[in-house]
Scaffold this active site. Structure first.
Site, PDB file in Angstrom:
ATOM      1  N   THR A 135      -3.113   3.088   0.359  1.00 23.30           N
ATOM      2  CA  THR A 135      -1.931   2.582  -0.340  1.00 23.30           C
ATOM      3  C   THR A 135      -2.143   2.577  -1.850  1.00 23.30           C
ATOM      4  O   THR A 135      -3.285   2.483  -2.320  1.00 23.30           O
ATOM      5  CB  THR A 135      -1.654   1.140   0.154  1.00 23.30           C
ATOM      6  OG1 THR A 135      -0.733   0.509  -0.731  1.00 23.30           O
ATOM      7  CG2 THR A 135      -2.914   0.285   0.152  1.00 23.30           C
ATOM      8  N   ASP A 136      -1.033   2.621  -2.584  1.00 24.49           N
ATOM      9  CA  ASP A 136      -1.122   2.481  -4.050  1.00 24.49           C
ATOM     10  C   ASP A 136      -1.463   1.050  -4.460  1.00 24.49           C
ATOM     11  O   ASP A 136      -1.796   0.799  -5.619  1.00 24.49           O
ATOM     12  CB  ASP A 136       0.206   2.921  -4.705  1.00 24.49           C
ATOM     13  CG  ASP A 136       1.422   2.092  -4.276  1.00 24.49           C
ATOM     14  OD1 ASP A 136       1.302   1.290  -3.325  1.00 24.49           O
ATOM     15  OD2 ASP A 136       2.485   2.247  -4.897  1.00 24.49           O
ATOM     16  N   GLU A 137      -1.363   0.101  -3.511  1.00 23.62           N
ATOM     17  CA  GLU A 137      -1.584  -1.305  -3.879  1.00 23.62           C
ATOM     18  C   GLU A 137      -3.029  -1.578  -4.281  1.00 23.62           C
ATOM     19  O   GLU A 137      -3.320  -2.612  -4.883  1.00 23.62           O
ATOM     20  CB  GLU A 137      -1.136  -2.235  -2.740  1.00 23.62           C
ATOM     21  CG  GLU A 137       0.314  -1.973  -2.392  1.00 23.62           C
ATOM     22  CD  GLU A 137       0.987  -3.042  -1.551  1.00 23.62           C
ATOM     23  OE1 GLU A 137       0.531  -4.193  -1.567  1.00 23.62           O
ATOM     24  OE2 GLU A 137       1.984  -2.708  -0.888  1.00 23.62           O
ATOM     25  N   TYR A 161      -4.380  -8.033   1.575  1.00 19.91           N
ATOM     26  CA  TYR A 161      -4.111  -6.697   2.154  1.00 19.91           C
ATOM     27  C   TYR A 161      -4.683  -5.605   1.253  1.00 19.91           C
ATOM     28  O   TYR A 161      -5.424  -4.727   1.710  1.00 19.91           O
ATOM     29  CB  TYR A 161      -2.600  -6.496   2.338  1.00 19.91           C
ATOM     30  CG  TYR A 161      -2.192  -5.047   2.545  1.00 19.91           C
ATOM     31  CD1 TYR A 161      -2.585  -4.359   3.689  1.00 19.91           C
ATOM     32  CD2 TYR A 161      -1.436  -4.362   1.588  1.00 19.91           C
ATOM     33  CE1 TYR A 161      -2.226  -3.020   3.878  1.00 19.91           C
ATOM     34  CE2 TYR A 161      -1.070  -3.032   1.771  1.00 19.91           C
ATOM     35  CZ  TYR A 161      -1.471  -2.365   2.923  1.00 19.91           C
ATOM     36  OH  TYR A 161      -1.129  -1.049   3.101  1.00 19.91           O
ATOM     37  N   LYS A 165      -7.717  -2.869   1.996  1.00 17.56           N
ATOM     38  CA  LYS A 165      -7.532  -1.410   1.955  1.00 17.56           C
ATOM     39  C   LYS A 165      -8.461  -0.798   0.902  1.00 17.56           C
ATOM     40  O   LYS A 165      -9.035   0.278   1.121  1.00 17.56           O
ATOM     41  CB  LYS A 165      -6.076  -1.055   1.642  1.00 17.56           C
ATOM     42  CG  LYS A 165      -5.088  -1.370   2.736  1.00 17.56           C
ATOM     43  CD  LYS A 165      -5.304  -0.599   4.033  1.00 17.56           C
ATOM     44  CE  LYS A 165      -5.013   0.879   3.940  1.00 17.56           C
ATOM     45  NZ  LYS A 165      -5.056   1.547   5.268  1.00 17.56           N
TER      46      LYS A 165
HETATM   47  P1  NAD Z   1       2.229  -0.624  10.851  1.00 15.82           P
HETATM   48  O1  NAD Z   1       1.856  -2.050  10.629  1.00 15.82           O
HETATM   49  O2  NAD Z   1       3.664  -0.274  11.129  1.00 15.82           O
HETATM   50  O3  NAD Z   1       1.392  -0.013  12.075  1.00 15.82           O
HETATM   51  C1  NAD Z   1       0.027  -0.244  12.219  1.00 15.82           C
HETATM   52  C2  NAD Z   1      -0.370   0.285  13.604  1.00 15.82           C
HETATM   53  O4  NAD Z   1      -1.797   0.096  13.744  1.00 15.82           O
HETATM   54  C3  NAD Z   1       0.287  -0.453  14.770  1.00 15.82           C
HETATM   55  O5  NAD Z   1       0.719   0.469  15.742  1.00 15.82           O
HETATM   56  C4  NAD Z   1      -0.821  -1.332  15.322  1.00 15.82           C
HETATM   57  O6  NAD Z   1      -0.687  -1.603  16.705  1.00 15.82           O
HETATM   58  C5  NAD Z   1      -2.047  -0.490  15.016  1.00 15.82           C
HETATM   59  N1  NAD Z   1      -3.274  -1.280  14.909  1.00 15.82           N
HETATM   60  C6  NAD Z   1      -3.455  -2.417  14.183  1.00 15.82           C
HETATM   61  N2  NAD Z   1      -4.706  -2.872  14.357  1.00 15.82           N
HETATM   62  C7  NAD Z   1      -5.329  -2.006  15.177  1.00 15.82           C
HETATM   63  C8  NAD Z   1      -6.641  -1.925  15.713  1.00 15.82           C
HETATM   64  N3  NAD Z   1      -7.561  -2.847  15.424  1.00 15.82           N
HETATM   65  N4  NAD Z   1      -6.949  -0.893  16.503  1.00 15.82           N
HETATM   66  C9  NAD Z   1      -6.024   0.070  16.815  1.00 15.82           C
HETATM   67  N5  NAD Z   1      -4.758   0.022  16.348  1.00 15.82           N
HETATM   68  C10 NAD Z   1      -4.421  -0.992  15.539  1.00 15.82           C
HETATM   69  O7  NAD Z   1       1.683   0.149   9.588  1.00 15.82           O
HETATM   70  P2  NAD Z   1       2.334   1.353   8.761  1.00 15.82           P
HETATM   71  O8  NAD Z   1       3.337   0.799   7.833  1.00 15.82           O
HETATM   72  O9  NAD Z   1       2.698   2.424   9.711  1.00 15.82           O
HETATM   73  O10 NAD Z   1       1.069   1.810   7.904  1.00 15.82           O
HETATM   74  C11 NAD Z   1       0.146   2.752   8.428  1.00 15.82           C
HETATM   75  C12 NAD Z   1      -0.957   2.974   7.403  1.00 15.82           C
HETATM   76  O11 NAD Z   1      -0.383   3.443   6.168  1.00 15.82           O
HETATM   77  C13 NAD Z   1      -1.737   1.717   7.048  1.00 15.82           C
HETATM   78  O12 NAD Z   1      -3.086   2.069   6.917  1.00 15.82           O
HETATM   79  C14 NAD Z   1      -1.155   1.279   5.713  1.00 15.82           C
HETATM   80  O13 NAD Z   1      -2.113   0.596   4.952  1.00 15.82           O
HETATM   81  C15 NAD Z   1      -0.814   2.618   5.110  1.00 15.82           C
HETATM   82  N6  NAD Z   1       0.295   2.592   4.150  1.00 15.82           N
HETATM   83  C16 NAD Z   1       1.487   2.006   4.492  1.00 15.82           C
HETATM   84  C17 NAD Z   1       2.540   2.031   3.589  1.00 15.82           C
HETATM   85  C18 NAD Z   1       3.880   1.429   3.936  1.00 15.82           C
HETATM   86  O14 NAD Z   1       4.768   1.352   3.065  1.00 15.82           O
HETATM   87  N7  NAD Z   1       4.124   1.020   5.172  1.00 15.82           N
HETATM   88  C19 NAD Z   1       2.384   2.628   2.331  1.00 15.82           C
HETATM   89  C20 NAD Z   1       1.145   3.221   2.022  1.00 15.82           C
HETATM   90  C21 NAD Z   1       0.111   3.196   2.944  1.00 15.82           C
HETATM   91  P1  TYD Z   2       7.279  -5.178   1.439  1.00 16.44           P
HETATM   92  O1  TYD Z   2       8.284  -4.350   2.168  1.00 16.44           O
HETATM   93  O2  TYD Z   2       6.671  -6.349   2.129  1.00 16.44           O
HETATM   94  O3  TYD Z   2       6.170  -4.170   0.905  1.00 16.44           O
HETATM   95  P2  TYD Z   2       4.939  -4.425  -0.150  1.00 16.44           P
HETATM   96  O4  TYD Z   2       4.710  -5.870  -0.276  1.00 16.44           O
HETATM   97  O5  TYD Z   2       3.826  -3.704   0.516  1.00 16.44           O
HETATM   98  O6  TYD Z   2       5.392  -3.773  -1.433  1.00 16.44           O
HETATM   99  O7  TYD Z   2       7.954  -5.703   0.119  1.00 16.44           O
HETATM  100  C1  TYD Z   2       8.534  -4.824  -0.832  1.00 16.44           C
HETATM  101  C2  TYD Z   2       8.983  -5.646  -2.005  1.00 16.44           C
HETATM  102  O8  TYD Z   2      10.060  -6.487  -1.586  1.00 16.44           O
HETATM  103  C3  TYD Z   2       7.921  -6.582  -2.533  1.00 16.44           C
HETATM  104  O9  TYD Z   2       8.029  -6.662  -3.946  1.00 16.44           O
HETATM  105  C4  TYD Z   2       8.257  -7.921  -1.904  1.00 16.44           C
HETATM  106  C5  TYD Z   2       9.765  -7.860  -1.786  1.00 16.44           C
HETATM  107  N1  TYD Z   2      10.358  -8.601  -0.644  1.00 16.44           N
HETATM  108  C6  TYD Z   2      11.440  -9.462  -0.868  1.00 16.44           C
HETATM  109  O10 TYD Z   2      11.912  -9.635  -2.008  1.00 16.44           O
HETATM  110  N2  TYD Z   2      11.970 -10.103   0.216  1.00 16.44           N
HETATM  111  C7  TYD Z   2      11.479  -9.961   1.468  1.00 16.44           C
HETATM  112  O11 TYD Z   2      11.995 -10.618   2.418  1.00 16.44           O
HETATM  113  C8  TYD Z   2      10.397  -9.065   1.675  1.00 16.44           C
HETATM  114  C9  TYD Z   2       9.816  -8.856   3.056  1.00 16.44           C
HETATM  115  C10 TYD Z   2       9.866  -8.402   0.591  1.00 16.44           C
END
Ligand code: NAD
Ligand code: TYD
Length: 359
Positions: A135-137, A161, A165
């Site tokens: 992630t960019d975070e 989080y 990461k």
């Molecule tokens: P998500 O929370 O939707 O899904 C996570 C999945 O991992 C789920 O299916 C869960 O059951 C599985 N999981 C969790 N713990 C586990 C374990 N111990 N063993 C096996 N499986 C397990 O997440 P996402 O949003 O699809 O993100 C996927 C990846 O991308 C993550 O690594 C996240 O850090 C990264 N990422 C997400 C975003 C975003 O905006 N969602 C952005 C950048 C990077």
């Molecule tokens: P989120 O979707 O949780 O992603 P991340 O925290 O990984 O960026 O949140 C996106 C942005 O929206 C973040 O600045 C937090 C804000 N947010 C709200 O304002 N209200 C909400 O109910 C949620 C879940 C997030």
């Protein structure tokens, strides 16, 4: 890339990635290892569940016996590692689980690859790859005039989080540097699109608006994120797997930086068009207590992935948000199942009641 292990493939991005790969007609075998936590659902994979190239394994990435067994049994040459605890707000409530899954889980996978690929040499070294999805975070927060995050930006994670990461990214780097494990890493901005669990901003706002519930905006709503449509992320990962340089990191993003309030307003505007109501959906917006340590601004410098791999996002925010809203409107069965399962209502209570009672 022939035999792929995807971790976390029942989650949001992982399930989109599996569908993307299988629909692109690749001659591959794909194993999905997922623990089916609250964030994972086999409902996300119904479209490909019976594909002969696909195998689901219900298991944990922290299981140090299972992971090497799967690598051997399926002659895995490529690991694409999505599995993680992924929600910042949950990491503030319960950081320990993030360390277990994101740090220990990643190290368990790396160790299994080291053992099976580097020591047992089940597959020629030139053919293996560990790809880590991050992630960019990890880069922390930007001030209004700071340059966007590049691959050289120092790590400064601010939430549990992001810290977990960042830690996993460092382990991936160390296994490459120390043992020569062939790795690549991608650091991507906020994703949105079909099958996203409705704890994240965009699906939460869509579902609350459809139910006539308050739309919670943290703090002043002026926080800025870079938003990427999930299929664009999948395409970028596939390109990095095909042509990315070993040991390198690539940043991925959507090339847009709206404020959270702008995103919420855009969603309300789309819903006003698609499901007109007597009142505009914007009237449901409520400003609620901010997230502790809330990062103010993220922005991604795409130069490296654009110049090296020729990637850029296909969807604009306007087209991607419309597709997303239309998907949620077309999938009430998915929404109902997801909201009934996985302690969703409990989470909404826990997170929002303390912020001023919008649940
Ligand atoms: P998500 O929370 O939707 O899904 C996570 C999945 O991992 C789920 O299916 C869960 O059951 C599985 N999981 C969790 N713990 C586990 C374990 N111990 N063993 C096996 N499986 C397990 O997440 P996402 O949003 O699809 O993100 C996927 C990846 O991308 C993550 O690594 C996240 O850090 C990264 N990422 C997400 C975003 C975003 O905006 N969602 C952005 C950048 C990077
Ligand atoms: P989120 O979707 O949780 O992603 P991340 O925290 O990984 O960026 O949140 C996106 C942005 O929206 C973040 O600045 C937090 C804000 N947010 C709200 O304002 N209200 C909400 O109910 C949620 C879940 C997030």
């Amino acid at each position: 890339m022939q035999n792929i292990l995807v971790t976390g493939g029942a989650g949001f991005i992982g399930s989109n990635f599996i569908r993307y790969l299988l629909h692109s007609g690749s001659a591959i075998q794909l194993v999905n290892l997922d623990a089916l936590t609250y964030a994972g659902s086999l409902k996300n994979l119904t479209l490909i569940a019976s594909d002969a190239r696909y195998t689901f394994v219900h298991g944990n990435i922290c299981d140090s016996a299972l992971v090497p067994h799967l690598l051997r049994q399926h002659k895995i040459d490529t690991v694409v590692h999505f599995a993680a605890e992924s929600h910042v707000d949950r990491s503030i409530h319960n950081p320990g689980q993030f360390i277990t899954t994101n740090v220990v889980g990643t190290q368990t996978l790396l160790d299994a690859c080291r053992q099976v690929w580097l020591e047992e040499k089940t597959v020629p070294l030139a053919e293996v790859r560990f790809h880590h999805v991050s992630t960019d975070e990890v880069y922390g927060t930007l001030k209004p005039n700071d340059p966007a995050f590049s691959e050289a930006t120092p790590y400064a994670p601010n939430s549990p989080y992001a810290a977990s990461k960042a830690s996993s990214d460092h382990l991936v780097r160390a296994y490459h540097h120390t043992y020569g494990l062939p790795v690549t890493v991608t650091n991507c901005s906020n994703n949105y699109g079909p099958y996203q669990f409705p704890e994240k901003l965009i699906p939460l706002i869509i579902l609350n608006a459809l139910a006539g519930k308050p739309l919670p905006v943290y703090g002043d709503g002026q926080q800025i994120r870079d938003w990427l449509y999930v299929e664009d992320h999948c395409e970028a990962i596939r390109l990095v797997l095909a042509r990315g340089r070993i040991g390198e990191t690539y940043n991925i993003g959507g090339n847009n930086q709206p404020s959270n309030l702008e995103i919420v307003r855009q969603l309300c505007g789309l819903l006003d068009q698609l499901v007109p109501h007597s009142m505009p959906h914007e009237s449901l917006i409520r400003f609620v207590a901010d997230r502790p340590g809330h990062d103010r601004r993220y922005a991604i410098d795409l130069t490296k992935i654009q110049t090296e791999l020729g990637w850029q996002p296909r969807e604009s925010l306007t087209t991607g948000l419309r597709k997303t809203v239309e998907w949620y409107l077309s999938n009430p069965g998915w929404i109902e199942t997801i909201q009934r399962q996985n302690n969703y209502q409990q989470w909404v209570q826990n997170n929002y009641q303390q912020r001023g009672g919008t649940s």
